[in-house]
Design a protein around this motif. Sequence first.
Motif, PDB file in Angstrom:
ATOM      1  N   THR A   1       0.862  -1.175   0.000  1.00  0.00           N
ATOM      2  CA  THR A   1       0.000   0.000   0.000  1.00  0.00           C
ATOM      3  C   THR A   1       0.903   1.231   0.000  1.00  0.00           C
ATOM      4  O   THR A   1       2.085   1.147   0.361  1.00  0.00           O
TER       5      THR A   1
ATOM      6  N   GLU B   1       0.935   3.470   2.141  1.00  0.00           N
ATOM      7  CA  GLU B   1       1.366   3.652   3.528  1.00  0.00           C
ATOM      8  C   GLU B   1       2.546   2.751   3.857  1.00  0.00           C
ATOM      9  O   GLU B   1       3.495   3.175   4.542  1.00  0.00           O
ATOM     10  N   ARG B   2       2.509   1.531   3.375  1.00  0.00           N
ATOM     11  CA  ARG B   2       3.616   0.612   3.621  1.00  0.00           C
ATOM     12  C   ARG B   2       4.878   1.054   2.874  1.00  0.00           C
ATOM     13  O   ARG B   2       5.996   0.825   3.333  1.00  0.00           O
TER      14      ARG B   2
ATOM     15  N   ASP C   1       6.646   3.333   5.055  1.00  0.00           N
ATOM     16  CA  ASP C   1       7.351   2.574   6.083  1.00  0.00           C
ATOM     17  C   ASP C   1       8.675   2.018   5.554  1.00  0.00           C
ATOM     18  O   ASP C   1       9.674   1.964   6.293  1.00  0.00           O
TER      19      ASP C   1
ATOM     20  N   ARG D   1       5.648  12.662   2.926  1.00  0.00           N
ATOM     21  CA  ARG D   1       4.994  11.723   3.837  1.00  0.00           C
ATOM     22  C   ARG D   1       6.020  10.993   4.697  1.00  0.00           C
ATOM     23  O   ARG D   1       5.786  10.759   5.896  1.00  0.00           O
TER      24      ARG D   1
ATOM     25  N   ALA E   1       6.472  11.034   8.863  1.00  0.00           N
ATOM     26  CA  ALA E   1       6.608   9.820   9.671  1.00  0.00           C
ATOM     27  C   ALA E   1       7.897   9.837  10.478  1.00  0.00           C
ATOM     28  O   ALA E   1       7.924   9.419  11.646  1.00  0.00           O
TER      29      ALA E   1
END
Length: 205
Positions: free
Chosen positions: A7, A9-10, A13, A44, A48
């Motif tokens: 995703t 989002e991943r 990460d 982004r 984070a």
Amino acid sequence: MQVTPLTPERLVDEVVGLVEARSQRVRVALDGPRPTGPVELARRAAEALTARGRAAVVVDADDFLRPASVRLEYGREDPDELLDGWLDVAGLRREVLEPAAPDGSGRVLPRLWNAAADRAYRDRYVQLPADGVVLLAGALLLGRGLPLDAAVHLRMSGPALRRGLPPELLWTVPAHERYARENDPEGIAELVVLADHPDRPAVRR
């Protein structure tokens, strides 16, 4: 070779993981054509990292282009000049990447040249702490000898790039094709992201 769907989002990460593996200052390139959203990914990731206690500065490579009198010497739509002559490599090294080295001063300039107005920005320098992070984002960044600690390459195939670019930027496609052949960004990057569909990325390991 393994391809792992992620995703968005991943993917953030994964970028954060490249940084957190290093305790000193880190200079990371997020390299990819405009439709892959390298600057958005950098922002982004910076959010984070900040939430995890690591100061992060996003540097948009488009804010380190050379003046128009030099950059556009051979016209506004010369793909070879786009690859070879648009980016102010010396300015990036001097104002960002060398100071952001683990043994550097930590004093970095986030923006140097306003290409739209064709004049210098008047930004203040930012002082990075000993574990600070620079996220350099943009296209055609790798294979230039820039001092980097890690690199992410957002790979987009030729057909996907043609679909993703607005008509006025289709002239840039030959520059990206030549970049892939000559600069070998996939061989340089620690993390290669398959980004033909930026909302459905995949990591090739």
